[in-house]
Design an enzyme around this catalytic site. Sequence first.
Site, PDB file in Angstrom:
ATOM      1  N   LEU A  31       0.832  -1.211   0.000  1.00 24.68           N
ATOM      2  CA  LEU A  31       0.000   0.000   0.000  1.00 24.68           C
ATOM      3  C   LEU A  31       0.860   1.252   0.000  1.00 24.68           C
ATOM      4  CD1 LEU A  31      -2.950  -0.863   2.439  1.00 24.68           C
ATOM      5  CD2 LEU A  31      -3.051  -0.551  -0.047  1.00 24.68           C
TER       6      LEU A  31
ATOM      7  N   VAL B  85       5.976  -2.155 -17.487  1.00 19.33           N
ATOM      8  CA  VAL B  85       6.720  -1.540 -18.595  1.00 19.33           C
ATOM      9  C   VAL B  85       5.950  -0.312 -19.080  1.00 19.33           C
ATOM     10  CG1 VAL B  85       7.783  -1.873 -20.850  1.00 19.33           C
ATOM     11  CG2 VAL B  85       7.488  -3.825 -19.320  1.00 19.33           C
TER      12      VAL B  85
ATOM     13  N   LYS C  41      13.043  -3.672 -18.637  1.00 21.74           N
ATOM     14  CA  LYS C  41      11.833  -3.434 -19.426  1.00 21.74           C
ATOM     15  C   LYS C  41      12.012  -3.929 -20.860  1.00 21.74           C
ATOM     16  CE  LYS C  41      10.756   0.594 -16.582  1.00 21.74           C
ATOM     17  NZ  LYS C  41      10.730   2.078 -16.520  1.00 21.74           N
TER      18      LYS C  41
END
EC number: 1.1.1.3
Length: 438
Positions: free
Chosen positions: A12, A134, A207
């Site tokens: 959170l 990504v 990525k």
Amino acid sequence: MVAPLRVGIAGLGTVGAEVVGLIERQKRTLSLRCGRSVRVVAVSARSKAKKRNVDLSGIAWAKNALAIATDPKVDVFVELMGGVGDPALSAIEAALRSGKSVVTANKALIAKHGSRLAMLAEKHGGALNYEAAVGAAIPIVKTLREGLAGTGIDRVYGILNGTCNYILTRMEQEGLSFAECLKDAQRLGYAEANPSFDVDGHDTAQKLAILASLAFGTKVNQSAVYVEGISSIAPEDLRAAQELGYRVKLLGVAVKTETGIEQRVHPTMVPRISSIAQVMDVTNAVTIDGEGIPPITLVGPGAGGAATASAVVADIADIARGVRALPFGRPVAKLKATAKAPMRRHEGGYYIRLMARDLTGTAATIAKRLAEQKISIESIVQRHPNGGAASVNGKSQPVPVILITYATTEDAVRRALQAVKQDRVITGRPQVIRIEKN
């Protein structure tokens, strides 16, 4: 009535709290678009007492991520803790083994364990969605995996790190050094106290490894990516690029070649007229070259709580609608192994900046060494420092010489520059930046 989709969220922080808030704010729209409601039923975090700008009343607190992952009252496990290993990894594995679907924004974990997790998802029937890993709000995963499922991909490349793009933008626009811009990026919160993961190119490499898998059906393998960062880029390189019609960007590039899939991250000169060159500051962008279609460029925020939460909730919505795509667009058993492509085989144009000694025959020596490697020069610029003075206090000064080559191999460039260094007609280390054409 279709039962609500019950969501459990582990983590959170900025993104996790934003996801809870976004689901609540968009609950009516989500219900209409998905054909069922979406409800957060459980959360976990390191501190329950921490103040968060989101209403958590009516949501159960779990003791840890694994408790959510194995809770039979949870349909979808959302992992927003981060980290390449446990507790994130073991919790995701437990959720998938129990038949749950998983949504994550964890690029490091997908880059290292993506194939293994995808196999679990296939075996047990859950989804493994990771759009937010990504490019955050840029829907590049869905575009490659689903939108272009019938299109052969030749190349995918992009600006995948906002920190580096911000630094290069400031360096270009204000003539500042890398160190000055990095310090400012840290002050503004764009760069971490230890910025090496971003500025050395490793964030982009993670990525890119994911995008290459989606585009070319390879196993996700970050170690197959050649990586260079931006710390060597100097203001004079950006000024020269501008004069020559280019702009410098840190790009992640995955391209199909005759010898396999080449994956690389490095500072790159791109034509100023290209779409990717217009992307400034912290914005990200990805360009896809596909068979039979013009290049497609997707531009948007690549980080931040709201942008990342948008992608996470979109992945949850797909699950609510019953959409189940193979995580990497193909069965894991059909993904091909890939290795790091030797950069010496890379072919393309090059920007070369040399500090040439102001001696008779220097230019001829440089030209000879390039010719020996069959390197053709597209343009050459020579500047005398200090307003044209060749010496200061009677001492000869090196002269910057900037070369732009036609397409050649990296091996040829390295051989030529090594010979020039041995000839002792230059000082310092040559600056070499690859050029990526449209």
